[in-house]
Design an enzyme around this catalytic site. Structure first.
Site, PDB file in Angstrom:
ATOM      1  N   ASP A  66     -22.856 -70.453  -8.276  1.00  0.00           N
ATOM      2  CA  ASP A  66     -23.931 -71.102  -7.530  1.00  0.00           C
ATOM      3  C   ASP A  66     -23.701 -72.602  -7.426  1.00  0.00           C
ATOM      4  O   ASP A  66     -23.267 -73.254  -8.389  1.00  0.00           O
ATOM      5  CB  ASP A  66     -25.285 -70.857  -8.200  1.00  0.00           C
ATOM      6  CG  ASP A  66     -25.834 -69.477  -7.887  1.00  0.00           C
ATOM      7  OD1 ASP A  66     -25.419 -68.889  -6.865  1.00  0.00           O
ATOM      8  OD2 ASP A  66     -26.665 -68.979  -8.660  1.00  0.00           O
ATOM      9  N   SER A 113      -7.997 -56.571  -0.790  1.00  0.00           N
ATOM     10  CA  SER A 113      -7.197 -55.701  -1.642  1.00  0.00           C
ATOM     11  C   SER A 113      -7.636 -54.264  -1.430  1.00  0.00           C
ATOM     12  O   SER A 113      -8.743 -53.997  -0.962  1.00  0.00           O
ATOM     13  CB  SER A 113      -7.359 -56.086  -3.118  1.00  0.00           C
ATOM     14  OG  SER A 113      -6.976 -57.418  -3.344  1.00  0.00           O
ATOM     15  N   ASP A 123     -21.360 -62.253  -5.695  1.00  0.00           N
ATOM     16  CA  ASP A 123     -21.694 -63.674  -5.689  1.00  0.00           C
ATOM     17  C   ASP A 123     -22.143 -64.060  -7.097  1.00  0.00           C
ATOM     18  O   ASP A 123     -23.218 -63.660  -7.542  1.00  0.00           O
ATOM     19  CB  ASP A 123     -22.809 -63.953  -4.682  1.00  0.00           C
ATOM     20  CG  ASP A 123     -23.088 -65.436  -4.552  1.00  0.00           C
ATOM     21  OD1 ASP A 123     -22.621 -66.049  -3.585  1.00  0.00           O
ATOM     22  OD2 ASP A 123     -23.778 -65.985  -5.442  1.00  0.00           O
TER      23      ASP A 123
END
Length: 698
Positions: free
Chosen positions: A248, A172, A245
């Site tokens: 997990d 994007s 991130d």
């Protein structure tokens, strides 16, 4: 119903009501009228009931939805909402339920599936939260960790950096230009989110007005408010994926003990509590699905015998995500966002945002321009960003609290393009820097040429220059080939790197890139990756070797020697093979829009496109796999802080999900040409909605 619906020439709904709850109810009603089929499909996905209506092809999704606890997560998050937000969501659902029976009766997709006005089920109060979660549960990082696990296991740790690159999340763009450089003296924000292109589109344009606020923006059908892109008059905001991130995976060890299934914990083996759910399948037998939640989270791999023939059993992994840890899907941010009047208000509202983690550009009428990150990233050992942790190891636990998010004032301009610089360094994999660098160059050119205007800012997203060409030029320059391959080599070196739809050389570049990726895939150094992977087919896009190598071809070209790969040999072979193809068609004849319709129907949208993966106009292909564009800009917008009436927006298709509506595809020509639908702010220029109101609530 209390409230008013008006529409512009493109059928975009403008809604106003006397209070917030009446407006939410009105938004739910209009969303169901315009997008009944799409909203029902997303509801089924949240419930894990798609195969029940659509058949066996959807079973893999339903198994995942049950195991990852999509609906249970939505329900828990709904029950934890503050009273005001809970009432707001409930009002939206009431509106959906008022309009859904009649809208279902008009939907050819639902009619073809046997869903009628009398059989459509009411929405649960938590359904909007589940619809939102469906959009993002696979949008982030955890499937990439399955890929990196395979790479590390089969090729060794040295290969991780070579084959870790932005995966299936697309790209994007968002740009903010400070008022010192604009014709009005106030900031301008422009951009275009890139996702899988769906018909109907993933975003719906809407205006929401009541005494508390008057906001235009893009909403997920089935979710109240505007979630990612909005202009509230005094303040406007836009987002890109920050590539952080925050999900997990944990390797779990299970065993069967004297008292049943057990899971390994730090202090030994503990009793596990699996359950079984039944997924009904249209025209097939029902399927029993095992569901298990450990102390880390729901188990999403390894519970069912879904491995490919010839592969080892799938390892057992649990998934840990902020939304489930805190029973919070971030809906506490949505009403404060609508009520925002300043950058400070938006920033405070986004303190409640959970996931996905977004890179946000926000500006207001005081001239302030800000860049910040929104969302929750866990504080844990950096190893967990790359590979799954160990469920029984205390060193792999999340620490209390969340990682601090960067935020700053912008004095000149800011560019967000899923790149490492704009993402704050909270992730492992980012988009290559080409789009960000090119956007920055284009903004600087506009600033140097004179004041930036909303019209000029909107054109930024149309640029087709492909930065990856510069990576390949040194290798092409020294390649030793002859005859047709030499002609192709010189042609590529002389090319201006623009992926215009009418360019035959852009097509020749794609041929060469395809052959280079195929050569890499077949190289003995990567042969271990060709073994069947053990995971469910749902994760196939993240584990498909040609697609993953295609995403990483630049790194393999420049750094593949660490694996014993000779890139010059690959360039030579690719030139010879591509020259033998002799495909002279312009790029647009091969690079065509492939919109995803949930039923796989022909959409009437097979049109030629400019752009390519990692152009600013990122109509993404899968290098080495095919030339069709399955991803691209699912909206474009420009927000002018001086005059909202100089703003504009467009989606790929139209405001209506009904194939019989004149507003089903009427924005497609504008989207293709790079034009925007003008944002109408004068209510007198809008026409009353001709759709009749339901006779009575359900």
């Amino acid at each position: 119903m209390t409230g008013e619906v008006r529409r512009d020439a493109y059928g975009i709904p403008h809604l106003r009501a006397p209070d917030v709850l009446a407006l939410a109810r009105l938004q739910g009603r209009v969303a169901a009228q315009d997008r009944a089929w799409q909203m029902e499909l997303e509801r089924w996905r949240m419930e894990g009931r798609t195969a029940e209506t659509l058949g066996p092809a959807w079973l893999g999704w339903d198994v995942f939805a049950r195991q990852v606890r999509l609906e249970a997560t939505a329900r828990a998050a709904f029950e934890a909402l503050d009273p005001a937000t809970r009432a707001w969501v409930e009002a939206y659902v009431e509106g959906v339920d008022e309009a859904l029976p009649a809208a279902a009766g008009r939907s050819p997709e639902l009619a073809g599936l046997g869903v009628t006005a009398s059989t459509v089920r009411p929405w649960a109060p938590w359904t909007p939260l589940g619809v939102f979660f469906v959009q993002h549960v696979l949008f982030a990082s955890f499937p990439g960790k399955l890929w990196r696990s395979l790479v590390a296991e089969r090729l060794g740790p040295d290969a991780l950096d070579l084959l870790s690159i932005e995966g299936a999340t697309g790209g994007s763009n968002a740009v903010g230009v400070a008022g010192r450089h604009t014709d009005s003296g106030l900031p301008v924000i422009a951009g275009d989110p890139h996702r899988t292109i769906e018909l109907p589109g993933v975003y719906a344009q809407v205006r929401l007005a009541c005494p508390d606020f008057d906001v235009v923006g893009l909403a997920f059908p089935g979710v109240p408010g505007v979630q990612h892109f909005g202009h509230a008059g005094e303040v406007a905001w836009a987002i890109t994926n920050a590539m952080a991130d925050y999900q997990d995976l944990y390797r779990e060890e299970l065993r069967t003990g004297p008292d049943g299934l057990q899971v390994r914990e730090a202090d030994g083996w503990r009793a596990a509590a699996p359950s079984t759910e039944t997924v009904r399948v249209r025209d097939a037998d029902p399927v029993e699905v095992t569901v298990l939640v450990t102390a880390r989270g729901p188990v999403v791999t390894g519970l069912d015998p879904s491995s490919a023939p010839g592969s080892d059993p799938a390892p057992v992994h649990s998934l840990r995500v902020p939304s489930q840890v805190g029973a919070d899907l971030g809906f506490g941010a949505l009403l404060p966002l609508l009520r925002s009047r300043s950058t400070e208000d938006v920033e405070r509202a986004l303190d409640a945002w959970v996931e996905p983690v977004n890179s946000v550009v926000v500006a207001d009428t005081t001239g302030r321009l800000r860049h910040l990150l929104a969302g929750r990233v866990p504080d844990r050992d950096a190893r967990l960003r790359r590979l799954p942790g160990r469920g029984w190891d205390p060193a792999d636990r999340w620490r209390p609290g969340w990682v601090a998010r960067p935020a700053r004032d912008v004095e000149d301009h800011v560019v967000n393009a899923n790149d490492r610089a704009s993402g704050g360094g909270l992730g492992e994999e980012y988009a290559p820097p080409h789009r960000a660098l090119r956007l920055d160059e284009l903004v600087r050119e506009q600033v140097a040429a004179g004041p930036v205007t909303p019209a000029g800012a909107s054109r930024l997203s149309l640029d087709t220059k492909l930065g990856a060409v510069e990576v390949a030029r040194p290798f092409l320059a020294r390649a030793q080939v002859a005859d047709a391959a030499e002609v192709l080599r010189r042609r590529l070196l002389d090319w201006d790197a623009r992926c215009d739809a009418g360019s035959p050389t852009a097509g020749a570049w794609a041929d060469w890139r395809h052959e280079l990726v195929a050569w890499f895939v077949a190289h003995p150094a990567l042969a271990p990756l060709q073994q069947p992977h053990p995971h469910a087919a749902l994760f196939g896009p993240w584990l498909h070797v040609p697609a993953r190598v295609g995403l990483a071809w630049e790194r393999l070209l420049t750094r593949g020697a660490v694996l014993g790969i000779d890139p010059d040999e690959g360039v030579r072979v690719a030139l010879e093979r591509a020259a033998a193809r002799a495909d002279a068609r312009p790029w647009g004849e091969r690079h065509r829009l492939a919109a995803d319709h949930g039923l796989g129907r022909s959409t009437g949208t097979d049109v030629p496109l400019a752009g390519d993966a990692n152009c600013v106009l990122a109509t993404s292909t899968a290098p080495g796999v095919g030339d069709s564009a399955v991803k691209g800009p699912v909206a474009r917008y420009v927000w002018d802080l001086a005059d909202r009436g100089r703003s504009g927006w467009v989606v790929p298709f139209g405001s209506s999900g009904d194939p019989g509506s004149p507003h089903h595809l009427d924005q497609l020509p504008l989207w293709l040409s790079g034009e925007l639908v003008p944002l109408v702010t004068d209510w007198d220029r809008l026409v009353p909605d001709p759709t009749p109101e339901p006779e009575e609530p359900r």
